[in-house]
Motif scaffolding. Sequence first.
Motif, PDB file in Angstrom:
ATOM      1  N   ALA A  10       0.816  -1.208   0.000  1.00  0.00           N
ATOM      2  CA  ALA A  10       0.000   0.000   0.000  1.00  0.00           C
ATOM      3  C   ALA A  10       0.854   1.265   0.000  1.00  0.00           C
ATOM      4  O   ALA A  10       0.584   2.188  -0.757  1.00  0.00           O
ATOM      5  N   HIS A  11       1.840   1.327   0.853  1.00  0.00           N
ATOM      6  CA  HIS A  11       2.660   2.542   0.897  1.00  0.00           C
ATOM      7  C   HIS A  11       3.999   2.338   1.606  1.00  0.00           C
ATOM      8  O   HIS A  11       4.433   3.179   2.383  1.00  0.00           O
ATOM      9  N   ALA A  12       4.658   1.256   1.321  1.00  0.00           N
ATOM     10  CA  ALA A  12       5.940   0.949   1.956  1.00  0.00           C
ATOM     11  C   ALA A  12       6.969   2.061   1.748  1.00  0.00           C
ATOM     12  O   ALA A  12       7.713   2.401   2.668  1.00  0.00           O
ATOM     13  N   ALA A  13       7.010   2.646   0.571  1.00  0.00           N
ATOM     14  CA  ALA A  13       8.032   3.656   0.267  1.00  0.00           C
ATOM     15  C   ALA A  13       7.928   4.868   1.187  1.00  0.00           C
ATOM     16  O   ALA A  13       8.957   5.454   1.557  1.00  0.00           O
ATOM     17  N   ASN A  14       6.718   5.253   1.571  1.00  0.00           N
ATOM     18  CA  ASN A  14       6.553   6.397   2.476  1.00  0.00           C
ATOM     19  C   ASN A  14       7.242   6.123   3.808  1.00  0.00           C
ATOM     20  O   ASN A  14       7.944   6.985   4.351  1.00  0.00           O
ATOM     21  N   ILE A  15       7.036   4.944   4.333  1.00  0.00           N
ATOM     22  CA  ILE A  15       7.594   4.595   5.640  1.00  0.00           C
ATOM     23  C   ILE A  15       9.103   4.406   5.553  1.00  0.00           C
ATOM     24  O   ILE A  15       9.846   4.902   6.397  1.00  0.00           O
ATOM     25  N   ALA A  17      11.194   5.757   3.432  1.00  0.00           N
ATOM     26  CA  ALA A  17      11.838   7.073   3.267  1.00  0.00           C
ATOM     27  C   ALA A  17      11.901   7.829   4.587  1.00  0.00           C
ATOM     28  O   ALA A  17      12.932   8.438   4.914  1.00  0.00           O
ATOM     29  N   ALA A  18      10.831   7.796   5.362  1.00  0.00           N
ATOM     30  CA  ALA A  18      10.806   8.510   6.643  1.00  0.00           C
ATOM     31  C   ALA A  18      11.849   7.946   7.613  1.00  0.00           C
ATOM     32  O   ALA A  18      12.597   8.702   8.246  1.00  0.00           O
ATOM     33  N   ILE A  19      11.914   6.626   7.719  1.00  0.00           N
ATOM     34  CA  ILE A  19      12.890   6.014   8.625  1.00  0.00           C
ATOM     35  C   ILE A  19      14.308   6.271   8.122  1.00  0.00           C
ATOM     36  O   ILE A  19      15.214   6.549   8.915  1.00  0.00           O
ATOM     37  N   GLN A  29      18.387   5.309  -1.503  1.00  0.00           N
ATOM     38  CA  GLN A  29      18.255   3.861  -1.376  1.00  0.00           C
ATOM     39  C   GLN A  29      16.851   3.432  -0.982  1.00  0.00           C
ATOM     40  O   GLN A  29      16.527   2.246  -0.993  1.00  0.00           O
ATOM     41  N   SER A  30      15.991   4.401  -0.653  1.00  0.00           N
ATOM     42  CA  SER A  30      14.620   4.033  -0.285  1.00  0.00           C
ATOM     43  C   SER A  30      13.860   3.478  -1.487  1.00  0.00           C
ATOM     44  O   SER A  30      12.889   2.746  -1.324  1.00  0.00           O
ATOM     45  N   VAL A  31      14.309   3.781  -2.692  1.00  0.00           N
ATOM     46  CA  VAL A  31      13.649   3.261  -3.892  1.00  0.00           C
ATOM     47  C   VAL A  31      13.777   1.737  -3.946  1.00  0.00           C
ATOM     48  O   VAL A  31      12.787   1.006  -3.926  1.00  0.00           O
ATOM     49  N   GLY A  32      14.991   1.250  -3.986  1.00  0.00           N
ATOM     50  CA  GLY A  32      15.204  -0.200  -4.048  1.00  0.00           C
ATOM     51  C   GLY A  32      14.812  -0.900  -2.756  1.00  0.00           C
ATOM     52  O   GLY A  32      14.320  -2.028  -2.768  1.00  0.00           O
ATOM     53  N   SER A  33      15.012  -0.229  -1.635  1.00  0.00           N
ATOM     54  CA  SER A  33      14.714  -0.844  -0.347  1.00  0.00           C
ATOM     55  C   SER A  33      13.219  -0.956  -0.075  1.00  0.00           C
ATOM     56  O   SER A  33      12.813  -1.657   0.850  1.00  0.00           O
ATOM     57  N   THR A 104       7.914  -1.759  10.899  1.00  0.00           N
ATOM     58  CA  THR A 104       7.177  -0.494  10.807  1.00  0.00           C
ATOM     59  C   THR A 104       6.346  -0.457   9.532  1.00  0.00           C
ATOM     60  O   THR A 104       5.203   0.011   9.534  1.00  0.00           O
ATOM     61  N   VAL A 105       6.909  -0.958   8.436  1.00  0.00           N
ATOM     62  CA  VAL A 105       6.141  -1.053   7.184  1.00  0.00           C
ATOM     63  C   VAL A 105       4.923  -1.947   7.395  1.00  0.00           C
ATOM     64  O   VAL A 105       3.807  -1.598   6.994  1.00  0.00           O
TER      65      VAL A 105
END
Length: 147
Positions: A10-15, A17-19, A29-33, A104-105
């Motif tokens: 649903a929105h893993a990238a938002n979380i 990136a914040a962490i 690295q939040s893109v691939g991660s 957290t995700v």
Amino acid sequence: MAGSIGGFNAHAANIVAAIYIACGQDPAQSVGSSNCITLMEATGPTNEDLHISCTMPSIEVGTVGGGTNLAPQQACLKMLGIQGASKENPGENARQLARVVCGTVLAGELSLMAALAAGHLVKSHMTHNRSKMNLQELPGTCTKKAA
């Protein structure tokens, strides 16, 4: 659930990136991660329980060097008990940070799906949607069309 390149979540990238920003990771690295697959399935004797899992096979994190040397980011890592290198088990602090990210995700995915299922997400967006404002009438905004 929403599908995205690199996973179904649903929105893993938002979380992520914040962490990453809070803990001194490279935000690029939040893109691939953020590659993630969240699965939810009914379980239990009457199928009234929920089993949720989150698989993130490519989390890239570290607890030494780079942005982890910045004081606010060090404070976040220290709060998590994973600042710097693990003296007993090299790499363990990075592994624990990856677990924190994935956990957290998972919590965020569950929260968002619950809000969607209950109709709260749409209701809150409709209540607090700023696009209802006529931006042309706000002081300081451009009211002329570009040539």
